[in-house]
Design a protein around this motif. Structure first.
Motif, PDB file in Angstrom:
ATOM      1  N   GLU A 409       0.817  -1.216   0.000  1.00  0.00           N
ATOM      2  CA  GLU A 409       0.000   0.000   0.000  1.00  0.00           C
ATOM      3  C   GLU A 409       0.849   1.263   0.000  1.00  0.00           C
ATOM      4  O   GLU A 409       0.366   2.339  -0.322  1.00  0.00           O
ATOM      5  CB  GLU A 409      -0.840   0.072   1.298  1.00  0.00           C
ATOM      6  CG  GLU A 409      -1.739  -1.091   1.536  1.00  0.00           C
ATOM      7  CD  GLU A 409      -3.054  -0.930   0.807  1.00  0.00           C
ATOM      8  OE1 GLU A 409      -3.206   0.031   0.035  1.00  0.00           O
ATOM      9  OE2 GLU A 409      -3.921  -1.790   1.023  1.00  0.00           O
ATOM     10  N   THR A 410       2.083   1.129   0.492  1.00  0.00           N
ATOM     11  CA  THR A 410       2.832   2.318   0.863  1.00  0.00           C
ATOM     12  C   THR A 410       4.184   2.380   0.177  1.00  0.00           C
ATOM     13  O   THR A 410       4.915   1.389   0.147  1.00  0.00           O
ATOM     14  CB  THR A 410       3.046   2.323   2.396  1.00  0.00           C
ATOM     15  OG1 THR A 410       1.812   2.025   3.024  1.00  0.00           O
ATOM     16  CG2 THR A 410       3.528   3.657   2.889  1.00  0.00           C
ATOM     17  N   TYR A 411       4.487   3.559  -0.328  1.00  0.00           N
ATOM     18  CA  TYR A 411       5.772   3.806  -0.988  1.00  0.00           C
ATOM     19  C   TYR A 411       6.465   4.891  -0.167  1.00  0.00           C
ATOM     20  O   TYR A 411       5.829   5.877   0.217  1.00  0.00           O
ATOM     21  CB  TYR A 411       5.465   4.293  -2.400  1.00  0.00           C
ATOM     22  CG  TYR A 411       6.525   5.129  -3.072  1.00  0.00           C
ATOM     23  CD1 TYR A 411       7.330   4.577  -4.081  1.00  0.00           C
ATOM     24  CD2 TYR A 411       6.700   6.465  -2.730  1.00  0.00           C
ATOM     25  CE1 TYR A 411       8.288   5.355  -4.708  1.00  0.00           C
ATOM     26  CE2 TYR A 411       7.662   7.236  -3.357  1.00  0.00           C
ATOM     27  CZ  TYR A 411       8.447   6.674  -4.343  1.00  0.00           C
ATOM     28  OH  TYR A 411       9.394   7.441  -4.957  1.00  0.00           O
ATOM     29  N   GLN A 412       7.748   4.711   0.152  1.00  0.00           N
ATOM     30  CA  GLN A 412       8.452   5.742   0.932  1.00  0.00           C
ATOM     31  C   GLN A 412       9.835   6.010   0.348  1.00  0.00           C
ATOM     32  O   GLN A 412      10.533   5.072  -0.053  1.00  0.00           O
ATOM     33  CB  GLN A 412       8.606   5.302   2.389  1.00  0.00           C
ATOM     34  CG  GLN A 412       7.270   5.230   3.126  1.00  0.00           C
ATOM     35  CD  GLN A 412       7.444   5.011   4.603  1.00  0.00           C
ATOM     36  OE1 GLN A 412       7.898   3.951   5.019  1.00  0.00           O
ATOM     37  NE2 GLN A 412       7.123   6.011   5.398  1.00  0.00           N
ATOM     38  N   ILE A 413      10.208   7.277   0.327  1.00  0.00           N
ATOM     39  CA  ILE A 413      11.587   7.617  -0.021  1.00  0.00           C
ATOM     40  C   ILE A 413      12.139   8.614   0.998  1.00  0.00           C
ATOM     41  O   ILE A 413      11.393   9.444   1.533  1.00  0.00           O
ATOM     42  CB  ILE A 413      11.742   8.235  -1.448  1.00  0.00           C
ATOM     43  CG1 ILE A 413      10.746   9.376  -1.679  1.00  0.00           C
ATOM     44  CG2 ILE A 413      11.640   7.182  -2.522  1.00  0.00           C
ATOM     45  CD1 ILE A 413      10.956  10.109  -3.015  1.00  0.00           C
ATOM     46  N   VAL A 414      13.432   8.488   1.254  1.00  0.00           N
ATOM     47  CA  VAL A 414      14.125   9.488   2.068  1.00  0.00           C
ATOM     48  C   VAL A 414      14.982  10.278   1.087  1.00  0.00           C
ATOM     49  O   VAL A 414      15.714   9.688   0.276  1.00  0.00           O
ATOM     50  CB  VAL A 414      15.006   8.830   3.148  1.00  0.00           C
ATOM     51  CG1 VAL A 414      15.761   9.898   3.936  1.00  0.00           C
ATOM     52  CG2 VAL A 414      14.160   7.956   4.074  1.00  0.00           C
TER      53      VAL A 414
END
Ligand code: ADP
Ligand code: ASP
Ligand code: MG
Length: 417
Positions: A409-414
């Protein structure tokens, strides 16, 4: 009965206070408990006062005077005649604050912080309550420190639900209009505590839970919950309906329009949360309730700025396993560093954290005894809930990506700031 929450932005000046009265006039004011935050940026200004007090900075008395003048200016706009007793009342509250600082012997920063920062809410609610009375709205001013009972973890106090339930049900008159403070409570010694920055939404949920309220409305400077912060993302859309579970996820990842702790007590009693505009109170806004996950079902964008990316690897190429990880986490807990993202490989471990309590350097020093540690400050953590390829590609454009993580469900980038 209903619980309303008006945040700092809604009462930032005299026109804001007048607008709160007009919202209450439009949507009704009986059987209502209103939770109010400090006016505008008062909490930030009080944080400066606290730092100056700690540092024995000679600017301290000027800072207090500036804050008092700002509030007196609002009083003049609202009440006109300086004969009105509110002027003396607010002046006395500022005297109290100065007396506390003169007499305080405690070296404990977090304790001092809570005793001082809470004045913002005491002042704003006193002004709103008196102004409502002037306008003919009978109301009960309630001191949240006698109602919201907590432990003594200053700046991050945990609610004692039983004591709070008892105090609220025996004090609040559900038929009336009550005005009380968000953010603050008190411990068993009756010292003031706070629930964490931006905690007034949570206060509203605490009152609603204990009063078995029919609903909570938090009144904001936006139309409701959008699929991204309009100050950061372009072409944002209003979300009409969000389930509790989805709202908890959005708030947890950093959708700052709702404080993350707000939803759990409401979900327990299935009390709907309405996020509405104090500028257009007749608009429906967003409903957070049992039901559809997200309507419309579109990608939601969230950013947390000023994060720190810490990367750890073992000094001798050994694996980072459960034992090290539990040790690392107990250090995060010790230094009150909140972890927002974790990624690990065999010999390395990266976390994106929030340094809001300012203990990063001590944490790094202790970690360096056991690990090879590098860290980068001022990074941003972007999250897309219900992402699709177009949303992810659009977000990645022009950014330097330090770390990426994909779930179902979730996409994350730093990224670098
Ligand atoms: P309060 O006055 O209650 O403290 P806040 O400033 O904390 O209000 O919350 C309102 C702000 O939240 C909006 O002005 C907006 O910039 C920001 N915000 C962040 N994420 C969202 C979102 N998903 N939808 C709407 N507003 C958002
Ligand atoms: N006044 C407090 C703050 O600014 C609490 C709140 O507004 O929710 O953090
Ligand atoms: Mg706020």
């Amino acid at each position: 009965m209903r619980v309303f929450k008006f945040g700092g932005a809604s009462v930032k000046d005299a026109a804001g206070v007048e607008n709160v009265v007009s919202v209450l006039q439009k949507v009704g004011h009986k059987n209502t408990l209103v939770v109010v935050s400090a006016m505008g940026k008062t909490t930030n200004a009080l944080e400066v006062v606290i730092e100056q007090y700690r540092d024995k900075n000679p600017e301290l008395s000027n800072s207090i005077k500036t804050l008092k003048d700002a509030h007196t200016g609002i009083l003049t706009d609202l009440f006109k005649s300086e004969q009105h007793p509110i002027f003396a009342k607010i002046s006395a509250i500022f005297d109290d604050l100065k007396t506390f600082l003169e007499r305080n012997k405690s070296p404990k920063y977090d304790y001092i912080y809570d005793q001082v920062v809470s004045y913002g809410e005491i002042i704003s609610t006193t002004i709103l309550s008196e102004f409502l009375t002037l306008k003919g709205f009978d109301n009960d001013w309630l001191d949240a420190r006698t109602l919201v009972k907590t432990n003594s973890t200053y700046r991050d106090a945990k609610v004692d639900w039983e004591a709070t339930q008892q105090a609220i049900s025996s004090t609040v008159n559900k038929q009336n209009l009550s005005i009380t403070q968000g953010f603050i409570g008190a411990d068993t010694n009756n010292f003031t505590t706070t629930l964490g920055r931006e905690g007034s939404d949570y206060s509203a949920a605490i009152f609603a839970y204990c009063l078995n309220a029919e609903s909570v409305s938090i009144w904001k400077d936006v139309d409701g919950v959008l699929n991204g912060d309009p100050r950061v993302f372009k072409n944002t859309k209003l979300l009409n309906q969000i389930s509790y579970e989805e709202a908890i996820e959005l708030a947890f990842y950093g959708a700052s329009v709702i404080h993350p702790k707000t939803l759990q007590p409401l979900q327990q009693k299935e009390i709907p949360l309405y996020v509405k505009s104090f500028i257009n109170p007749e608009n429906v806004g967003t409903s957070v309730s049992k039901g559809q996950t997200l309507e419309p079902f579109i990608p939601c964008f969230i950013v947390k700025k000023n994060q720190v990316l810490i990367s750890l690897s073992s000094l001798d190429f050994s694996f980072i396993v459960e034992e090290n990880i539990s040790e690392i986490f107990s250090l995060f807990h010790k230094y009150q560093v909140k972890v927002d993202l974790i990624q690990n490989t065999a010999i390395s471990f990266s976390v994106c954290v929030n340094n809001k309590f300012g203990h990063l350097q001590d944490l790094i020093a202790e970690l360096r005894a056991k690990f090879d540690v590098s860290f980068e400050e001022n990074v941003s953590l972007y999250t897309i809930r219900h992402f699709d390829q177009a949303a992810a590609e659009g977000l990645e454009k022009d950014k330097t990506i330090l770390l990426k993580q994909l779930g179902t469900e979730t996409y994350q980038i730093v990224t670098k700031q």
